[in-house]
Design a protein around this motif. Structure first.
Motif, PDB file in Angstrom:
ATOM      1  N   TRP A   1       0.839  -1.210   0.000  1.00  0.00           N
ATOM      2  CA  TRP A   1       0.000   0.000   0.000  1.00  0.00           C
ATOM      3  C   TRP A   1       0.867   1.251   0.000  1.00  0.00           C
ATOM      4  N   ALA A   2       1.934   1.230   0.792  1.00  0.00           N
ATOM      5  CA  ALA A   2       2.839   2.377   0.813  1.00  0.00           C
ATOM      6  C   ALA A   2       3.540   2.539  -0.534  1.00  0.00           C
ATOM      7  N   ALA A   3       3.860   1.415  -1.178  1.00  0.00           N
ATOM      8  CA  ALA A   3       4.535   1.460  -2.478  1.00  0.00           C
ATOM      9  C   ALA A   3       3.671   2.132  -3.534  1.00  0.00           C
ATOM     10  N   ILE A   4       2.388   1.789  -3.563  1.00  0.00           N
ATOM     11  CA  ILE A   4       1.518   2.362  -4.603  1.00  0.00           C
ATOM     12  C   ILE A   4       1.307   3.857  -4.377  1.00  0.00           C
ATOM     13  N   VAL A   5       1.229   4.277  -3.123  1.00  0.00           N
ATOM     14  CA  VAL A   5       1.117   5.707  -2.814  1.00  0.00           C
ATOM     15  C   VAL A   5       2.395   6.435  -3.218  1.00  0.00           C
ATOM     16  N   ALA A   6       3.536   5.849  -2.878  1.00  0.00           N
ATOM     17  CA  ALA A   6       4.821   6.474  -3.188  1.00  0.00           C
ATOM     18  C   ALA A   6       5.033   6.607  -4.698  1.00  0.00           C
ATOM     19  N   VAL A   7       4.715   5.554  -5.423  1.00  0.00           N
ATOM     20  CA  VAL A   7       4.880   5.573  -6.882  1.00  0.00           C
ATOM     21  C   VAL A   7       3.982   6.631  -7.521  1.00  0.00           C
ATOM     22  N   TRP A   8       2.780   6.759  -7.014  1.00  0.00           N
ATOM     23  CA  TRP A   8       1.829   7.749  -7.538  1.00  0.00           C
ATOM     24  C   TRP A   8       2.325   9.168  -7.283  1.00  0.00           C
ATOM     25  N   LEU A   9       2.780   9.445  -6.074  1.00  0.00           N
ATOM     26  CA  LEU A   9       3.246  10.782  -5.734  1.00  0.00           C
ATOM     27  C   LEU A   9       4.584  11.113  -6.401  1.00  0.00           C
ATOM     28  N   LEU A  10       5.367  10.102  -6.668  1.00  0.00           N
ATOM     29  CA  LEU A  10       6.702  10.298  -7.219  1.00  0.00           C
ATOM     30  C   LEU A  10       6.688  10.523  -8.727  1.00  0.00           C
ATOM     31  N   GLY A  11       5.803   9.830  -9.410  1.00  0.00           N
ATOM     32  CA  GLY A  11       5.774   9.917 -10.866  1.00  0.00           C
ATOM     33  C   GLY A  11       6.685   8.880 -11.506  1.00  0.00           C
ATOM     34  N   ALA A  12       6.517   8.695 -12.813  1.00  0.00           N
ATOM     35  CA  ALA A  12       7.264   7.676 -13.547  1.00  0.00           C
ATOM     36  C   ALA A  12       8.675   8.134 -13.875  1.00  0.00           C
ATOM     37  N   ARG A  13       9.546   7.158 -14.136  1.00  0.00           N
ATOM     38  CA  ARG A  13      10.893   7.465 -14.595  1.00  0.00           C
ATOM     39  C   ARG A  13      10.851   8.120 -15.980  1.00  0.00           C
ATOM     40  N   ILE A  14      11.838   8.910 -16.259  1.00  0.00           N
ATOM     41  CA  ILE A  14      11.933   9.545 -17.573  1.00  0.00           C
ATOM     42  C   ILE A  14      12.003   8.453 -18.650  1.00  0.00           C
ATOM     43  N   GLY A  15      11.120   8.537 -19.635  1.00  0.00           N
ATOM     44  CA  GLY A  15      11.136   7.582 -20.734  1.00  0.00           C
ATOM     45  C   GLY A  15      10.276   6.356 -20.539  1.00  0.00           C
ATOM     46  N   LYS A  16       9.654   6.205 -19.374  1.00  0.00           N
ATOM     47  CA  LYS A  16       8.836   5.011 -19.125  1.00  0.00           C
ATOM     48  C   LYS A  16       7.554   5.028 -19.948  1.00  0.00           C
ATOM     49  N   PHE A  17       6.938   6.199 -20.069  1.00  0.00           N
ATOM     50  CA  PHE A  17       5.700   6.321 -20.850  1.00  0.00           C
ATOM     51  C   PHE A  17       5.889   7.399 -21.918  1.00  0.00           C
ATOM     52  N   LYS A  18       5.750   6.998 -23.183  1.00  0.00           N
ATOM     53  CA  LYS A  18       5.902   7.925 -24.299  1.00  0.00           C
ATOM     54  C   LYS A  18       4.686   7.819 -25.219  1.00  0.00           C
ATOM     55  N   ASN A  19       4.069   8.968 -25.475  1.00  0.00           N
ATOM     56  CA  ASN A  19       2.895   9.008 -26.363  1.00  0.00           C
ATOM     57  C   ASN A  19       1.816   8.019 -25.936  1.00  0.00           C
ATOM     58  N   GLY A  20       1.638   7.917 -24.626  1.00  0.00           N
ATOM     59  CA  GLY A  20       0.590   7.048 -24.096  1.00  0.00           C
ATOM     60  C   GLY A  20       0.936   5.571 -24.078  1.00  0.00           C
TER      61      GLY A  20
END
Length: 412
Positions: free
Chosen positions: A180-199
């Motif tokens: 549960w803490a991991a999912i909150v942290a990941v959401w607040l932190l945001g994705a790594r650069i380059g993980k999501f491109k053009n959806g």
């Protein structure tokens, strides 16, 4: 006295096995991430186990096992700072527990305490500042985990329900608390650069899959102590059954994850295979002592399938979890906890209802507490490294040294 000695030796062996799991977590995390962040991940894992043990000694153990008064609400208690073993006539009271001594009890439980933060470490890898992570770990391991753990293992309100909530070795109390803490942290932190491109989700391969594989095998070995020690004695029938169900669930989880991912993605993905093994282990942990071998295979199989779909779901939600911690520890932790009410010796509508109450209780507590901690850190000192630091790697930015100085690669 002889029985106590045998039990206590078994518990100390299990303590060592759970300690060894931290090497497995470290190997898994560095293997599934890029080499430019290896030193940072290793530092976090070493910090977690060292500071986690100190915090558990100073406050955590007596927060988790406060000895709730008979008419208390069973929500919060504190037995005092530090460790104070029961003594009779100047010597350690060997009647403290039929299975092990006070000191063994502390050390075994202390190994569990650090695991919750280790789960978060993998999920936030490659872009979280070390300072805020350290602060989060101190608060979460030192206070949130033991208080939440006291509600079941410390004899609190979940343990005193008409049909007590059941979590044998921590599918919820350890793995979901971290998840549960991991999912909150990941959401607040945001994705790594380059993980999501053009959806679209872009794969960011780990730099050392052999090390990741070794990590999973070490974790599987360590789970013999994690679940086997949770029998809290060396009772032959209970211990041997627990080890059998643990192993079968792991094997089933790996095989079904491999089959499911092969059907969906038309390739043989070793990382899915590995996470399926871990999913099976997490899934069986809540009821390992209550399941038959067939039940364990069913639980592990479903966990393995869930891992594949959960990883895809996390990506669709644009949450970046480099090691699959949310899928393995949260989703499979929830499934394993529910399975206690569906399969095995405790199966029934009343037990299933109690399992749901426990899951919801920990979900609300962990989401709110982790959000409060991490959001506060985000708005004050910041939780994410700069774009330049992330591209260059956290080893350089946070530590000024590379884990592999002679084999430095140009990574994105």
């Amino acid at each position: 006295m002889e029985t106590l000695t045998i039990n206590n030796v078994w518990m100390m062996i299990c303590t060592a096995l759970v300690f060894f799991m931290h090497l497995g977590f470290a190997f898994l995390e560095i293997g599934l991430t890029r080499q430019k962040n290896t030193m940072n991940i290793l530092f976090k894992n070493i910090f977690i186990i060292t500071v986690g043990l100190l915090l558990y000694c100073l406050v955590g153990f007596n927060l988790m096992y406060p000895g709730f008064a008979e008419n208390s609400l069973g929500i919060f208690g504190f037995g005092g700072f530090g460790l104070s073993s029961p003594v009779v006539e100047g010597s350690l009271d060997l009647t403290y527990n039929k299975g092990y001594t006070y000191w063994t009890d502390f050390l075994f439980q202390g190994m569990f305490a650090a695991t919750a933060a280790t789960i978060v470490s993998g999920a936030v890898a490659e872009r979280m500042k070390l300072g805020p992570f350290i602060i989060f770990t101190i608060i979460y391991v030192g206070f949130v985990y033991p208080i939440a753990g006291s509600w079941k293992w410390g004899g609190g309100f979940l343990h005193t329900l008409e049909t007590p909530f059941y979590d044998f070795a921590g599918s919820t109390l350890v793995h979901s608390v971290g998840g549960w803490a991991a999912i909150v942290a990941v959401w607040l932190l945001g994705a790594r650069i380059g993980k999501f491109k053009n959806g679209k989700t872009q794969a960011i391969p780990g730099h050392n899959i052999p090390i990741a594989t070794a990590g999973v095998l070490i974790l599987w070995l360590g789970w013999f102590g994690f679940n086997g020690g949770s029998v809290l004695s060396a009772d032959p029938s209970s211990t041997s059954l627990t080890l059998v169900t643990t192993c079968l669930a792991a094997a089933a989880g790996g095989v079904l994850a491999f089959i499911t991912s092969s059907i969906l993605y038309k390739n043989y993905d070793l990382t899915m295979f590995l996470n399926g093994i871990l999913g099976g282990l997490v899934g069986i942990t809540a009821g390992a002592d209550q399941m038959s071998p067939t039940d364990a295979i069913i639980i592990g199989s479903i966990a393995g399938i869930l891992v594949v779909f959960a990883i895809a779901m996390v990506d669709k939600l644009k949450l970046d979890d480099p090691v699959g911690a949310i899928a393995v520890h949260l989703i499979c932790g929830i499934w394993g906890t529910l399975a206690v009410g569906l399969l095995g010796n405790l199966a029934g509508i009343h037990q299933f209802a109690s399992q749901c109450i426990g899951i919801l209780t920990y979900a609300l507590t962990c989401i709110l507490s982790s959000f409060l901690i991490i959001f506060t850190l985000k708005k004050t000192i910041g939780i994410r490294v700069s774009e330049k630091e992330e591209i260059e790697g956290l080893d350089n930015a946070e530590h000024g040294i590379n884990a592999y100085p002679e084999f430095r690669l140009n990574e994105q």
